[in-house]
Design a protein around this motif. Structure first.
Motif, PDB file in Angstrom:
ATOM      1  N   ARG A  13      15.644 -30.233 -12.214  1.00 18.09           N
ATOM      2  CA  ARG A  13      15.565 -31.478 -12.991  1.00 18.09           C
ATOM      3  C   ARG A  13      14.118 -31.795 -13.360  1.00 18.09           C
ATOM      4  NH1 ARG A  13      19.785 -35.301  -9.639  1.00 18.09           N
ATOM      5  NH2 ARG A  13      21.688 -34.371 -10.460  1.00 18.09           N
ATOM      6  N   SER A  14      13.245 -31.619 -12.394  1.00 22.28           N
ATOM      7  CA  SER A  14      11.841 -31.910 -12.629  1.00 22.28           C
ATOM      8  C   SER A  14      11.267 -30.998 -13.714  1.00 22.28           C
ATOM      9  CB  SER A  14      11.067 -31.740 -11.319  1.00 22.28           C
ATOM     10  OG  SER A  14       9.694 -31.870 -11.534  1.00 22.28           O
ATOM     11  N   ILE A  15      11.590 -29.729 -13.650  1.00 22.69           N
ATOM     12  CA  ILE A  15      11.098 -28.765 -14.638  1.00 22.69           C
ATOM     13  C   ILE A  15      11.674 -29.080 -16.016  1.00 22.69           C
ATOM     14  CG2 ILE A  15      11.180 -26.344 -15.346  1.00 22.69           C
ATOM     15  CD1 ILE A  15      11.026 -25.672 -12.299  1.00 22.69           C
ATOM     16  N   LEU A  16      12.983 -29.340 -16.086  1.00 24.04           N
ATOM     17  CA  LEU A  16      13.599 -29.666 -17.378  1.00 24.04           C
ATOM     18  C   LEU A  16      13.001 -30.940 -17.967  1.00 24.04           C
ATOM     19  CD1 LEU A  16      17.326 -28.716 -16.690  1.00 24.04           C
ATOM     20  CD2 LEU A  16      15.691 -27.552 -18.190  1.00 24.04           C
ATOM     21  N   LYS A  17      12.723 -31.926 -17.128  1.00 21.81           N
ATOM     22  CA  LYS A  17      12.099 -33.170 -17.606  1.00 21.81           C
ATOM     23  C   LYS A  17      10.706 -32.875 -18.171  1.00 21.81           C
ATOM     24  CE  LYS A  17      10.748 -37.838 -16.197  1.00 21.81           C
ATOM     25  NZ  LYS A  17       9.616 -37.876 -17.048  1.00 21.81           N
ATOM     26  N   ALA A  18       9.938 -32.038 -17.480  1.00 23.18           N
ATOM     27  CA  ALA A  18       8.599 -31.681 -17.952  1.00 23.18           C
ATOM     28  C   ALA A  18       8.674 -30.948 -19.288  1.00 23.18           C
ATOM     29  CB  ALA A  18       7.886 -30.824 -16.904  1.00 23.18           C
ATOM     30  N   VAL A  19       9.658 -30.052 -19.424  1.00 28.02           N
ATOM     31  CA  VAL A  19       9.833 -29.321 -20.685  1.00 28.02           C
ATOM     32  C   VAL A  19      10.189 -30.291 -21.808  1.00 28.02           C
ATOM     33  CG1 VAL A  19      11.301 -27.650 -21.887  1.00 28.02           C
ATOM     34  CG2 VAL A  19      10.400 -27.114 -19.613  1.00 28.02           C
ATOM     35  N   ARG A  20      11.130 -31.191 -21.540  1.00 27.99           N
ATOM     36  CA  ARG A  20      11.527 -32.175 -22.566  1.00 27.99           C
ATOM     37  C   ARG A  20      10.346 -33.067 -22.951  1.00 27.99           C
ATOM     38  NH1 ARG A  20      16.480 -32.067 -19.798  1.00 27.99           N
ATOM     39  NH2 ARG A  20      15.852 -33.740 -18.415  1.00 27.99           N
ATOM     40  N   ASP A  21       9.573 -33.500 -21.955  1.00 32.57           N
ATOM     41  CA  ASP A  21       8.409 -34.338 -22.250  1.00 32.57           C
ATOM     42  C   ASP A  21       7.391 -33.604 -23.111  1.00 32.57           C
ATOM     43  OD1 ASP A  21       9.531 -36.410 -20.817  1.00 32.57           O
ATOM     44  OD2 ASP A  21       8.272 -36.129 -19.033  1.00 32.57           O
ATOM     45  N   SER A  22       7.153 -32.332 -22.815  1.00 32.37           N
ATOM     46  CA  SER A  22       6.191 -31.581 -23.624  1.00 32.37           C
ATOM     47  C   SER A  22       6.710 -31.384 -25.041  1.00 32.37           C
ATOM     48  CB  SER A  22       5.856 -30.234 -22.976  1.00 32.37           C
ATOM     49  OG  SER A  22       6.941 -29.343 -23.077  1.00 32.37           O
ATOM     50  N   GLN A  23       8.010 -31.189 -25.191  1.00 33.41           N
ATOM     51  CA  GLN A  23       8.594 -31.050 -26.528  1.00 33.41           C
ATOM     52  C   GLN A  23       8.529 -32.376 -27.279  1.00 33.41           C
ATOM     53  OE1 GLN A  23      12.451 -29.492 -25.486  1.00 33.41           O
ATOM     54  NE2 GLN A  23      11.766 -27.357 -25.644  1.00 33.41           N
ATOM     55  N   ARG A  24       8.722 -33.483 -26.571  1.00 30.14           N
ATOM     56  CA  ARG A  24       8.651 -34.803 -27.197  1.00 30.14           C
ATOM     57  C   ARG A  24       7.234 -35.054 -27.700  1.00 30.14           C
ATOM     58  NH1 ARG A  24      10.096 -37.932 -23.109  1.00 30.14           N
ATOM     59  NH2 ARG A  24      12.281 -37.483 -23.472  1.00 30.14           N
ATOM     60  N   THR A  25       6.246 -34.709 -26.877  1.00 31.05           N
ATOM     61  CA  THR A  25       4.852 -34.886 -27.278  1.00 31.05           C
ATOM     62  C   THR A  25       4.557 -34.043 -28.511  1.00 31.05           C
ATOM     63  OG1 THR A  25       4.194 -35.308 -24.999  1.00 31.05           O
ATOM     64  CG2 THR A  25       2.468 -34.613 -26.505  1.00 31.05           C
ATOM     65  N   LYS A  26       5.037 -32.823 -28.509  1.00 29.63           N
ATOM     66  CA  LYS A  26       4.844 -31.921 -29.645  1.00 29.63           C
ATOM     67  C   LYS A  26       5.502 -32.498 -30.899  1.00 29.63           C
ATOM     68  CE  LYS A  26       6.123 -27.231 -31.013  1.00 29.63           C
ATOM     69  NZ  LYS A  26       6.797 -26.008 -30.581  1.00 29.63           N
ATOM     70  N   GLN A  27       6.722 -32.998 -30.770  1.00 33.87           N
ATOM     71  CA  GLN A  27       7.434 -33.550 -31.926  1.00 33.87           C
ATOM     72  C   GLN A  27       6.785 -34.842 -32.409  1.00 33.87           C
ATOM     73  OE1 GLN A  27       9.943 -31.964 -33.635  1.00 33.87           O
ATOM     74  NE2 GLN A  27       9.437 -33.560 -35.113  1.00 33.87           N
ATOM     75  N   ASP A  28       6.344 -35.678 -31.473  1.00 32.12           N
ATOM     76  CA  ASP A  28       5.659 -36.917 -31.862  1.00 32.12           C
ATOM     77  C   ASP A  28       4.393 -36.600 -32.658  1.00 32.12           C
ATOM     78  OD1 ASP A  28       7.611 -38.376 -30.573  1.00 32.12           O
ATOM     79  OD2 ASP A  28       6.355 -38.901 -28.841  1.00 32.12           O
ATOM     80  N   ALA A  29       3.646 -35.601 -32.216  1.00 32.99           N
ATOM     81  CA  ALA A  29       2.431 -35.212 -32.932  1.00 32.99           C
ATOM     82  C   ALA A  29       2.769 -34.707 -34.330  1.00 32.99           C
ATOM     83  CB  ALA A  29       1.673 -34.144 -32.137  1.00 32.99           C
ATOM     84  N   MET A  30       3.834 -33.922 -34.446  1.00 39.84           N
ATOM     85  CA  MET A  30       4.254 -33.421 -35.761  1.00 39.84           C
ATOM     86  C   MET A  30       4.689 -34.586 -36.653  1.00 39.84           C
ATOM     87  SD  MET A  30       4.653 -31.030 -37.945  1.00 39.84           S
ATOM     88  CE  MET A  30       4.621 -29.455 -37.129  1.00 39.84           C
ATOM     89  N   ASP A  31       5.437 -35.530 -36.097  1.00 39.84           N
ATOM     90  CA  ASP A  31       5.883 -36.693 -36.869  1.00 39.84           C
ATOM     91  C   ASP A  31       4.690 -37.483 -37.410  1.00 39.84           C
ATOM     92  OD1 ASP A  31       8.464 -35.944 -36.212  1.00 39.84           O
ATOM     93  OD2 ASP A  31       8.785 -37.572 -34.777  1.00 39.84           O
ATOM     94  N   GLU A  32       3.689 -37.701 -36.566  1.00 39.28           N
ATOM     95  CA  GLU A  32       2.508 -38.443 -36.988  1.00 39.28           C
ATOM     96  C   GLU A  32       1.749 -37.686 -38.076  1.00 39.28           C
ATOM     97  OE1 GLU A  32       0.276 -39.229 -33.449  1.00 39.28           O
ATOM     98  OE2 GLU A  32       1.791 -40.613 -32.670  1.00 39.28           O
ATOM     99  N   TYR A  33       1.642 -36.364 -37.918  1.00 35.85           N
ATOM    100  CA  TYR A  33       0.953 -35.551 -38.917  1.00 35.85           C
ATOM    101  C   TYR A  33       1.663 -35.621 -40.264  1.00 35.85           C
ATOM    102  CZ  TYR A  33      -0.547 -31.485 -41.540  1.00 35.85           C
ATOM    103  OH  TYR A  33      -0.996 -30.667 -42.537  1.00 35.85           O
ATOM    104  N   VAL A  34       2.984 -35.462 -40.255  1.00 31.11           N
ATOM    105  CA  VAL A  34       3.756 -35.500 -41.502  1.00 31.11           C
ATOM    106  C   VAL A  34       3.607 -36.870 -42.162  1.00 31.11           C
ATOM    107  CG1 VAL A  34       6.092 -35.461 -42.454  1.00 31.11           C
ATOM    108  CG2 VAL A  34       5.372 -33.670 -40.866  1.00 31.11           C
ATOM    109  N   ALA A  35       3.671 -37.936 -41.380  1.00 29.19           N
ATOM    110  CA  ALA A  35       3.519 -39.285 -41.938  1.00 29.19           C
ATOM    111  C   ALA A  35       2.147 -39.455 -42.593  1.00 29.19           C
ATOM    112  CB  ALA A  35       3.735 -40.333 -40.850  1.00 29.19           C
ATOM    113  N   ALA A  36       1.108 -38.937 -41.946  1.00 30.69           N
ATOM    114  CA  ALA A  36      -0.241 -39.045 -42.507  1.00 30.69           C
ATOM    115  C   ALA A  36      -0.361 -38.262 -43.807  1.00 30.69           C
ATOM    116  CB  ALA A  36      -1.277 -38.558 -41.486  1.00 30.69           C
TER     117      ALA A  36
END
Length: 127
Positions: A13-36
């Motif tokens: 669970r801990s590993i899957l949560k860390a993976v999801r969090d890293s993917q969320r951070t990656k997607q959030d960064a992409m979303d911000e870049y596209v918006a800019a």
């Protein structure tokens, strides 16, 4: 044995949560870049429209009797006020900067629902 399974489950669970969090951070960064980038494209289009309108209005001002020298004086005053150098002398002006202490008149009273700090758009007609 049950304690070992609980430990393994918790680790998974801990590993899957860390993976999801890293993917969320990656997607959030992409979303911000596209918006800019979309914002840049929008502003570039509006800048081109504003330049075309200014060119037409300059021609109209010239046709109305204003000389090239008078139009250049107006341009120089605009540049000087924009950069915060009131006298407009070239040695005091840095055309690449805007004084953040001064708010440009086009920015004041923006009540048309645009982005904060965005100049008001001209509504039809010429002023």
């Amino acid at each position: 044995m049950a304690n070992n399974q609980n430990t393994m489950r918790d680790m998974k669970r801990s590993i899957l949560k860390a993976v999801r969090d890293s993917q969320r951070t990656k997607q959030d960064a992409m979303d911000e870049y596209v918006a800019a980038r979309v914002n840049i494209k929008s502003l570039e289009g509006r800048l081109e429209e504003a330049r075309e309108k200014a060119t037409l209005l300059r021609r109209k001002a010239k046709d109305a009797g204003n000389t090239s020298a008078e139009l250049k004086t107006a341009d120089d005053l605009i540049d000087a006020r924009w950069t915060g150098t009131e006298d407009g002398s070239p040695e005091n002006a840095d055309p690449g900067t805007v004084n953040p202490e001064r708010e440009h008149p086009a920015m004041e009273g923006n009540t048309q629902g645009g982005m904060p700090g965005e100049p008001n758009r001209w509504e039809g007609g010429e002023s």
